[in-house]
Design a protein around this motif. Structure first.
Motif, short mmCIF file in Angstrom:
data_model
loop_
_atom_site.label_atom_id
_atom_site.label_comp_id
_atom_site.label_asym_id
_atom_site.label_seq_id
_atom_site.Cartn_x
_atom_site.Cartn_y
_atom_site.Cartn_z
N ASP A 96 4.80 0.37 -9.54
CA ASP A 96 3.45 0.14 -9.05
C ASP A 96 3.52 -0.24 -7.58
N TYR A 97 3.11 0.71 -6.73
CA TYR A 97 3.14 0.45 -5.29
C TYR A 97 1.71 0.38 -4.74
N SER A 98 0.79 -0.14 -5.55
CA SER A 98 -0.62 -0.21 -5.15
C SER A 98 -0.81 -1.12 -3.95
N LEU A 99 -1.76 -0.73 -3.13
CA LEU A 99 -2.06 -1.51 -1.91
C LEU A 99 -3.22 -2.43 -2.20
N GLN A 100 -3.06 -3.66 -1.80
CA GLN A 100 -4.16 -4.64 -1.96
C GLN A 100 -4.76 -4.95 -0.61
N ILE A 101 -6.09 -4.90 -0.54
CA ILE A 101 -6.78 -5.27 0.71
C ILE A 101 -7.71 -6.44 0.38
N GLU A 102 -7.45 -7.58 1.03
CA GLU A 102 -8.28 -8.77 0.81
C GLU A 102 -9.56 -8.64 1.64
N ALA A 103 -10.62 -9.22 1.13
CA ALA A 103 -11.91 -9.29 1.82
C ALA A 103 -12.23 -7.97 2.53
N VAL A 104 -12.36 -6.96 1.74
CA VAL A 104 -12.52 -5.61 2.28
C VAL A 104 -13.83 -5.48 3.08
N ARG A 105 -13.74 -4.78 4.19
CA ARG A 105 -14.91 -4.57 5.06
C ARG A 105 -15.31 -3.12 5.01
N GLU A 106 -16.53 -2.85 5.50
CA GLU A 106 -17.02 -1.47 5.47
C GLU A 106 -16.08 -0.54 6.24
N GLU A 107 -15.55 -1.01 7.37
CA GLU A 107 -14.69 -0.16 8.20
C GLU A 107 -13.33 0.13 7.55
N ASP A 108 -13.01 -0.58 6.45
CA ASP A 108 -11.77 -0.29 5.74
C ASP A 108 -11.89 0.95 4.86
N GLY A 109 -13.12 1.38 4.62
CA GLY A 109 -13.34 2.55 3.78
C GLY A 109 -12.74 3.80 4.42
N GLY A 110 -12.27 4.74 3.58
CA GLY A 110 -11.68 5.98 4.09
C GLY A 110 -10.56 6.46 3.20
N MET A 111 -9.86 7.48 3.68
CA MET A 111 -8.80 8.10 2.89
C MET A 111 -7.45 7.45 3.21
N TYR A 112 -6.72 7.07 2.16
CA TYR A 112 -5.41 6.44 2.30
C TYR A 112 -4.37 7.32 1.62
N TYR A 113 -3.12 7.25 2.14
CA TYR A 113 -2.00 7.99 1.55
C TYR A 113 -0.91 7.03 1.16
N CYS A 114 -0.38 7.24 -0.02
CA CYS A 114 0.73 6.40 -0.47
C CYS A 114 1.99 7.28 -0.49
N VAL A 115 2.98 6.90 0.28
CA VAL A 115 4.23 7.67 0.36
C VAL A 115 5.38 6.80 -0.13
N VAL A 116 5.99 7.24 -1.24
CA VAL A 116 7.11 6.48 -1.79
C VAL A 116 8.34 7.38 -1.74
N GLU A 117 9.40 6.83 -1.21
CA GLU A 117 10.63 7.60 -1.03
C GLU A 117 11.14 8.17 -2.36
N GLY A 118 11.42 9.44 -2.38
CA GLY A 118 11.96 10.10 -3.56
C GLY A 118 10.89 10.63 -4.51
#
Ligand SMILES: *[C@@H]1O[C@H](CO)[C@@H](O)[C@H](O)[C@H]1NC(C)=O
Ligand SMILES: *[C@@H]1O[C@H](CO)[C@@H](O)[C@H](O)[C@H]1NC(C)=O
Length: 491
Positions: A96-118
């Motif tokens: 589980d390599y989920s990203l946690q964002i505390e106190a999320v703001r409107e500007e944090d919205g958007g597309m994210y990429y998760c890259v895990v080696e292998g």
């Protein structure tokens, strides 16, 4: 095959986010309320026990690193972009390599990429931040306000609005509230639904407090008061604003003109109460006090003044009694019965240690209770409760025996009082007489003192007269005796 198994796993593990699989990539969508913790899922298997991890975000046309971890375990956080984001390490063992964002703001919205080696699967997460906001930070009764539900970035979804758990018939992004009232106070919730699948994607809430008169909330407040009792007429302004002035008036229900306030009407002093509590008190309610009362005030905010007011209806209540041919007839008399649907009569008995027991006697639309005198016990009373459907509006109590015993008890007391009063009168009369006498004496003295010379003259004149009279008498005496002597001589 392995890929589809993975996808199924995602769907089971993360029920809320939507997963769309396209070839070698998995795209998910996460809806999060602004201010809360966002978790961007990334569950993958990696052949390495401690793989390098990288979370990137699409910013403009670029992909910027938000959070990164080396194979060595070294972590890098972005300073400017999504600063409160990180991957909790304890979850890595389960892939589980989920990203946690505390106190999320409107500007944090958007597309994210998760890259895990292998890992060969391309994982994308679309974060959408939901936020409910108001066009003004503070709103006064009577002003206009806009409520907006923003989702960043905006998806193709359906909106639903709620105000404090009741649905609002609107599905637009923004709601215009004209002439805001206390009805609009509460928690505004925006719910985001999938436009096709009809499942809830996320929601956000914000609470609104409309400034003005907080209690009563509207002009439909009714206060029931028993004749002879004291009653409070509520009027609570919201704090935090300047309350320039406030006043109470009684208005005629016929022509809305102001009429005289009751004699025992008291506006609460601002010293005893908080400044915004302008409730009034009628110390002893009389039948004539029934009617409409208006509490008004002028509130000021940033040089803007606005008058707010509430109308309260006072309904006086009492029990009328009459007895005829061995029966006692009680009538529950209300000055206004528009809201009352039915009455309930209960017998009130006093047990040991002043414990009260209530026994229901009658429940009907009639306000009259007709009972045999033989049912009337010592020291009992009757309570009339009045309802609007299932809602209890108030009650009136009738104490027959207690009132009569009180009367009996008060009689010897009153005769004693009369004696005391008479005694006091006599005493004061005596004191008055004494004082009058003293005053008279004093005045006489003062009159004499005013003319000391005259007193001497009067005195002198009197003395002179006396002296002359005396000498005259002596002369006469002398003459008389001489002639006598002469007579004797001649004899
Ligand atoms: C009344 O009070 C006394 C003592 O104060 C107690 O012993 C008795 O049980 C009470 N009676 C009732 C009916 O509560
Ligand atoms: C009557 O009303 C008052 C206040 O509304 C309440 O405290 C009291 O318990 C009521 N009495 C009865 C007998 O219902």
């Amino acid at each position: 095959m392995a890929q589809s198994v993975l996808n199924v796993q995602f769907l089971i593990l993360i029920a809320a986010p939507l997963a769309i699989s396209r070839g070698n990539s998995v795209e998910k969508e996460v809806f999060v309320e602004s201010g809360s913790v966002a978790v961007l899922p990334c569950l993958v298997s990696s052949p390495y026990s401690s793989p390098a991890i990288q979370w990137k975000k699409v910013i403009g046309n670029d992909l910027k690193t938000v959070w990164r971890r080396d194979r060595s375990g070294l972590e890098f956080r972005s300073v400017g972009k999504v600063p409160h984001a990180h991957c909790p390490k304890p979850n890595f063992r389960e892939g589980d390599y989920s990203l946690q964002i505390e106190a999320v703001r409107e500007e944090d919205g958007g597309m994210y990429y998760c890259v895990v080696e292998g890992n060969i699967v391309d994982i994308k997460v679309m974060l959408r931040v939901i936020k409910v906001s108001f066009s003004a930070a503070e709103v006064l009764e009577g002003e206009n306000l806009e409520v907006t539900c923003s989702i960043t970035p905006q998806p193709n979804s359906k909106l639903e609005w709620k105000l404090s758990n009741s649905n609002i018939q609107a599905s637009t992004k923004s709601l215009m509230l004209n002439t805001v009232s206390q009805k609009e106070s509460g928690t505004w919730t925006c719910m985001v639904w999938h436009s096709v699948q009809r499942n809830l994607l996320g929601m956000s809430s914000a609470s609104l407090q409309v400034k003005g008169v907080l209690a009563p909330k509207d002009n439909h407040a009714v206060v029931y008061a028993e004749v002879g009792s004291s009653v409070s007429l509520p009027c609570n302004f919201s704090d935090g604003l300047i309350l320039n002035s406030s006043s109470w008036t009684k208005v005629s229900s016929k022509n809305s003109q102001p009429v005289a306030l009751p004699s025992s009407f008291k506006m609460s002093s601002s010293l005893a109460n908080p400044l915004w509590d302008r409730s009034a008190l009628i110390e002893s309610v009389e039948e004539a006090d029934q009617g409409m009362y208006k509490c008004s005030g002028q509130m000021e905010r940033a040089d803007k003044k606005r008058s707010v007011e509430r109308v309260i209806k006072l309904v006086t209540t009492r029990v009328l009694s009459s007895s005829r041919s061995g029966r006692l007839v009680l009538t529950c008399e209300l000055s206004n019965t528009t809201d009352v649907t039915h009455y309930e009569w209960l017998r009130l008995d006093y047990g040991e240690n002043a414990t009260e027991t209530l026994t229901p006697v009658q429940k009907s639309t009639s306000k009259v209770l007709d009972i045999r005198k033989s049912e009337v016990k010592d020291l009992s009373g009757w309570v009339c409760r009045f309802y609007a459907q299932q809602r209890l509006l108030g009650n009136v109590t009738y104490h027959q025996s207690i009132m009569s015993t009180l009367k009996v008890q008060s009689e010897p007391g009153s005769s004693k009082k009369i004696i005391t009063v008479i005694g006091l009168c006599l005493l004061s009369l005596l004191v008055l007489l004494i004082l009058l006498q003293l005053f008279k004496n004093h005045r006489r003295k003062k009159m004499i003192m005013q003319y000391p010379a005259m007193e001497t003259i009067v005195h002198l004149a009197a003395n002179e007269r006396e002296r002359r009279e005396r000498s005259k008498a002596r002369e006469k005496e002398l003459k008389g005796c001489c002639s006598g002597e002469q007579k004797a001589e001649t004899v």
